[in-house]
Design a protein around this motif. Structure first.
Motif, PDB file in Angstrom:
ATOM      1  N   PHE A 194     -13.116  -0.637  12.723  1.00  0.00           N
ATOM      2  CA  PHE A 194     -11.434  -0.930  12.625  1.00  0.00           C
ATOM      3  C   PHE A 194     -11.147  -0.581  11.697  1.00  0.00           C
ATOM      4  CE2 PHE A 194      -8.188  -4.047  12.455  1.00  0.00           C
ATOM      5  CZ  PHE A 194      -7.057  -2.772  13.766  1.00  0.00           C
ATOM      6  N   ALA A 195     -11.830  -1.320  10.168  1.00  0.00           N
ATOM      7  CA  ALA A 195     -10.958  -1.287   9.167  1.00  0.00           C
ATOM      8  C   ALA A 195     -11.145   0.246   8.963  1.00  0.00           C
ATOM      9  CB  ALA A 195     -12.325  -1.864   8.770  1.00  0.00           C
ATOM     10  N   ALA A 196     -11.810   0.761   9.088  1.00  0.00           N
ATOM     11  CA  ALA A 196     -12.225   2.529   8.746  1.00  0.00           C
ATOM     12  C   ALA A 196     -11.337   2.950   9.784  1.00  0.00           C
ATOM     13  CB  ALA A 196     -13.759   2.997   9.496  1.00  0.00           C
ATOM     14  N   ARG A 197     -11.165   2.763  10.853  1.00  0.00           N
ATOM     15  CA  ARG A 197     -10.096   3.319  11.343  1.00  0.00           C
ATOM     16  C   ARG A 197      -8.240   3.527  11.265  1.00  0.00           C
ATOM     17  NH1 ARG A 197     -12.231   5.252  16.548  1.00  0.00           N
ATOM     18  NH2 ARG A 197     -14.475   5.201  16.575  1.00  0.00           N
ATOM     19  N   THR A 198      -8.300   2.342  10.932  1.00  0.00           N
ATOM     20  CA  THR A 198      -6.765   1.928  10.318  1.00  0.00           C
ATOM     21  C   THR A 198      -6.966   0.700   9.269  1.00  0.00           C
ATOM     22  OG1 THR A 198      -6.910  -0.150  11.588  1.00  0.00           O
ATOM     23  CG2 THR A 198      -6.366   1.520  13.122  1.00  0.00           C
ATOM     24  N   PRO A 199      -7.312   1.869   8.216  1.00  0.00           N
ATOM     25  CA  PRO A 199      -7.900   1.014   7.007  1.00  0.00           C
ATOM     26  C   PRO A 199      -6.891   0.323   6.052  1.00  0.00           C
ATOM     27  CG  PRO A 199      -7.285   3.855   7.057  1.00  0.00           C
ATOM     28  CD  PRO A 199      -7.295   3.151   8.068  1.00  0.00           C
ATOM     29  N   ASP A 200      -5.374   0.161   6.005  1.00  0.00           N
ATOM     30  CA  ASP A 200      -4.341  -1.052   5.705  1.00  0.00           C
ATOM     31  C   ASP A 200      -4.708  -1.662   6.481  1.00  0.00           C
ATOM     32  OD1 ASP A 200      -3.876   1.266   4.108  1.00  0.00           O
ATOM     33  OD2 ASP A 200      -1.367   1.702   4.769  1.00  0.00           O
ATOM     34  N   THR A 201      -4.603  -1.744   7.774  1.00  0.00           N
ATOM     35  CA  THR A 201      -4.460  -3.272   8.350  1.00  0.00           C
ATOM     36  C   THR A 201      -6.492  -3.428   8.147  1.00  0.00           C
ATOM     37  OG1 THR A 201      -2.807  -2.527   9.949  1.00  0.00           O
ATOM     38  CG2 THR A 201      -3.946  -4.404  10.798  1.00  0.00           C
ATOM     39  N   GLY A 202      -7.022  -3.105   8.549  1.00  0.00           N
ATOM     40  CA  GLY A 202      -8.064  -3.241   8.153  1.00  0.00           C
ATOM     41  C   GLY A 202      -9.124  -4.119   7.299  1.00  0.00           C
ATOM     42  N   ALA A 203      -8.229  -3.508   6.615  1.00  0.00           N
ATOM     43  CA  ALA A 203      -8.404  -3.922   5.050  1.00  0.00           C
ATOM     44  C   ALA A 203      -7.847  -5.354   4.803  1.00  0.00           C
ATOM     45  CB  ALA A 203      -7.972  -2.664   3.600  1.00  0.00           C
ATOM     46  N   ARG A 204      -7.036  -5.315   5.348  1.00  0.00           N
ATOM     47  CA  ARG A 204      -6.485  -7.297   5.151  1.00  0.00           C
ATOM     48  C   ARG A 204      -6.774  -7.889   5.961  1.00  0.00           C
ATOM     49  NH1 ARG A 204      -1.092  -3.926   5.213  1.00  0.00           N
ATOM     50  NH2 ARG A 204      -0.847  -4.013   7.615  1.00  0.00           N
ATOM     51  N   LEU A 205      -7.589  -7.358   7.036  1.00  0.00           N
ATOM     52  CA  LEU A 205      -8.208  -7.923   7.338  1.00  0.00           C
ATOM     53  C   LEU A 205      -9.963  -8.678   7.336  1.00  0.00           C
ATOM     54  CD1 LEU A 205      -8.944  -9.393  10.629  1.00  0.00           C
ATOM     55  CD2 LEU A 205     -10.336  -6.933  11.204  1.00  0.00           C
ATOM     56  N   LEU A 206      -9.876  -7.700   6.674  1.00  0.00           N
ATOM     57  CA  LEU A 206     -11.315  -8.290   5.691  1.00  0.00           C
ATOM     58  C   LEU A 206     -11.547  -8.974   4.669  1.00  0.00           C
ATOM     59  CD1 LEU A 206     -13.150  -4.395   6.001  1.00  0.00           C
ATOM     60  CD2 LEU A 206     -13.576  -6.356   7.601  1.00  0.00           C
ATOM     61  N   ALA A 207     -10.050  -8.487   4.293  1.00  0.00           N
ATOM     62  CA  ALA A 207     -10.071  -9.462   2.444  1.00  0.00           C
ATOM     63  C   ALA A 207      -9.644 -11.461   3.239  1.00  0.00           C
ATOM     64  CB  ALA A 207      -8.729  -9.160   2.384  1.00  0.00           C
ATOM     65  N   ASP A 208      -8.797 -11.263   4.476  1.00  0.00           N
ATOM     66  CA  ASP A 208      -8.373 -12.286   5.330  1.00  0.00           C
ATOM     67  C   ASP A 208      -9.837 -13.395   5.342  1.00  0.00           C
ATOM     68  OD1 ASP A 208      -6.163 -11.984   4.859  1.00  0.00           O
ATOM     69  OD2 ASP A 208      -5.689 -11.474   6.692  1.00  0.00           O
ATOM     70  N   HIS A 209     -10.785 -12.439   5.240  1.00  0.00           N
ATOM     71  CA  HIS A 209     -12.654 -13.354   6.458  1.00  0.00           C
ATOM     72  C   HIS A 209     -13.458 -12.948   4.963  1.00  0.00           C
ATOM     73  CE1 HIS A 209     -10.494 -12.602  10.429  1.00  0.00           C
ATOM     74  NE2 HIS A 209     -11.804 -13.337  10.247  1.00  0.00           N
ATOM     75  N   ARG A 210     -12.476 -12.640   3.708  1.00  0.00           N
ATOM     76  CA  ARG A 210     -13.741 -12.537   2.226  1.00  0.00           C
ATOM     77  C   ARG A 210     -14.834 -14.001   2.540  1.00  0.00           C
ATOM     78  NH1 ARG A 210     -12.156 -10.252  -2.993  1.00  0.00           N
ATOM     79  NH2 ARG A 210     -14.570  -9.690  -3.621  1.00  0.00           N
ATOM     80  N   PRO A 211     -13.903 -15.133   2.902  1.00  0.00           N
ATOM     81  CA  PRO A 211     -14.728 -16.221   2.714  1.00  0.00           C
ATOM     82  C   PRO A 211     -16.243 -15.752   3.091  1.00  0.00           C
ATOM     83  CG  PRO A 211     -12.961 -17.242   2.589  1.00  0.00           C
ATOM     84  CD  PRO A 211     -12.971 -15.700   2.879  1.00  0.00           C
ATOM     85  N   ALA A 212     -16.674 -15.464   4.999  1.00  0.00           N
ATOM     86  CA  ALA A 212     -17.352 -15.729   5.673  1.00  0.00           C
ATOM     87  C   ALA A 212     -18.066 -13.904   5.059  1.00  0.00           C
ATOM     88  CB  ALA A 212     -16.582 -15.470   7.355  1.00  0.00           C
ATOM     89  N   LEU A 213     -17.574 -13.260   4.911  1.00  0.00           N
ATOM     90  CA  LEU A 213     -18.040 -11.775   4.271  1.00  0.00           C
ATOM     91  C   LEU A 213     -19.291 -12.933   2.625  1.00  0.00           C
ATOM     92  CD1 LEU A 213     -15.814  -8.958   4.660  1.00  0.00           C
ATOM     93  CD2 LEU A 213     -17.754  -8.912   5.174  1.00  0.00           C
ATOM     94  N   GLU A 214     -18.094 -13.476   1.416  1.00  0.00           N
ATOM     95  CA  GLU A 214     -19.239 -13.527   0.786  1.00  0.00           C
ATOM     96  C   GLU A 214     -20.242 -15.072   0.579  1.00  0.00           C
ATOM     97  OE1 GLU A 214     -19.050 -12.312  -2.319  1.00  0.00           O
ATOM     98  OE2 GLU A 214     -16.933 -11.183  -1.512  1.00  0.00           O
ATOM     99  N   LEU A 215     -20.367 -15.306   1.688  1.00  0.00           N
ATOM    100  CA  LEU A 215     -21.453 -16.538   1.823  1.00  0.00           C
ATOM    101  C   LEU A 215     -22.541 -15.473   2.898  1.00  0.00           C
ATOM    102  CD1 LEU A 215     -19.309 -19.278   3.995  1.00  0.00           C
ATOM    103  CD2 LEU A 215     -20.773 -19.377   1.603  1.00  0.00           C
ATOM    104  N   LEU A 216     -21.795 -14.295   3.610  1.00  0.00           N
ATOM    105  CA  LEU A 216     -23.033 -13.624   4.079  1.00  0.00           C
ATOM    106  C   LEU A 216     -23.797 -12.860   3.349  1.00  0.00           C
ATOM    107  CD1 LEU A 216     -24.675 -12.657   6.594  1.00  0.00           C
ATOM    108  CD2 LEU A 216     -22.315 -10.964   6.916  1.00  0.00           C
ATOM    109  N   ARG A 217     -22.994 -12.334   2.137  1.00  0.00           N
ATOM    110  CA  ARG A 217     -23.220 -12.074   1.143  1.00  0.00           C
ATOM    111  C   ARG A 217     -24.548 -12.209   0.147  1.00  0.00           C
ATOM    112  NH1 ARG A 217     -22.618 -11.711  -4.587  1.00  0.00           N
ATOM    113  NH2 ARG A 217     -20.321 -12.492  -4.353  1.00  0.00           N
ATOM    114  N   PHE A 218     -23.426 -13.815   0.253  1.00  0.00           N
ATOM    115  CA  PHE A 218     -25.450 -14.451  -0.771  1.00  0.00           C
ATOM    116  C   PHE A 218     -26.316 -15.161   0.282  1.00  0.00           C
ATOM    117  CE2 PHE A 218     -21.870 -16.093  -3.914  1.00  0.00           C
ATOM    118  CZ  PHE A 218     -22.556 -15.761  -4.715  1.00  0.00           C
ATOM    119  N   GLY A 219     -26.110 -15.091   1.643  1.00  0.00           N
ATOM    120  CA  GLY A 219     -27.508 -15.901   2.384  1.00  0.00           C
ATOM    121  C   GLY A 219     -28.110 -14.439   2.709  1.00  0.00           C
ATOM    122  N   LEU A 220     -27.683 -13.427   2.654  1.00  0.00           N
ATOM    123  CA  LEU A 220     -28.756 -12.325   2.712  1.00  0.00           C
ATOM    124  C   LEU A 220     -29.877 -11.668   1.632  1.00  0.00           C
ATOM    125  CD1 LEU A 220     -26.443  -9.752   4.645  1.00  0.00           C
ATOM    126  CD2 LEU A 220     -28.681 -11.126   5.442  1.00  0.00           C
TER     127      LEU A 220
END
Length: 216
Positions: free
Chosen positions: A120-146
């Motif tokens: 979705f972020a790739a297809r709708t870059p502006d809205t998708g980038a904001r969506l991923l930024a809103d979920h940054r805590p989860a992404l960072e926790l996943l990054r550390f877990g991996l």
């Protein structure tokens, strides 16, 4: 723009490695070849690390990585909402966001599944980038877990995190603070994280119940 390229490539690389995996990997590597950037280098590094791995073997590693630990879940709302009623509300909001932008994800996948969010972020870059930024805590926790699991998939998540604005948390503790208290304990009968992918040795069969990993 590199950001959209990273998001689309990461969406493909984080998908379950089924029978079309070799072609998917080749397509991603070819698309990344002329693109510069540190995030792109991380994606290339992942591709190199898994190149030559049989799809069946990589599928088994994929299931062990993402389906057997709460710390490496690809369903992002789990990190901040856990098994609570709030998670259902959050996912309903995601579905509405997708619909508002004319995007219909597959009916058999939850809307907080990271590869879907990345596409979705790739297809709708502006809205998708904001969506991923809103979920940054989860992404960072996943990054550390991996990273703690020494998984090559950590390179993919790190590449995605590099596309987010501002610096990320430097430590796991900082990431946990970013996510506040982590997954809440209240349960409403949901599985900790759904398993909608086939088991690796019988690609068309349903999963057996997951085994919760507690040591990693």
């Amino acid at each position: 723009m590199n950001r959209a390229v990273v998001h689309q490539a990461a969406a493909l690389l984080l998908g379950y490695p089924d029978r079309d995996w070799p072609g998917r990997l080749h397509a991603v590597r070819s698309a990344l070849e002329p693109v510069p950037g540190a995030d792109i280098r991380l994606l290339r590094q992942f591709c190199a690390r898994v190149d030559g791995t049989a799809p069946l073997d990589l599928a088994a590693r994929y299931v062990a990585t993402f389906d057997r630990s709460r710390r490496r879940c690809l369903y992002l709302t789990y990190y901040t909402d856990g098994d609570t009623r709030r998670r259902g509300t959050t996912m309903a909001g995601l579905k509405a966001l997708y619909r508002d932008h004319g995007w219909q994800p597959p009916a058999d996948e939850l809307p907080d599944f990271l590869p879907l969010m990345l596409e979705f972020a790739a297809r709708t870059p502006d809205t998708g980038a904001r969506l991923l930024a809103d979920h940054r805590p989860a992404l960072e926790l996943l990054r550390f877990g991996l990273a703690a699991y020494s998984s090559p998939y950590a390179d993919v998540i790190e590449a995605v995190c590099l596309t987010l604005p501002g610096p990320g948390p430097a430590t796991l503790e900082a990431a946990q603070r970013l996510a506040r208290t982590g997954p809440p304990a209240e349960s409403v009968g949901l599985l900790p994280f759904p398993r909608l992918r086939p088991v690796p040795d019988t690609p068309q069969a349903p999963h057996s119940p997951h085994v919760e990993e507690t040591s990693r």
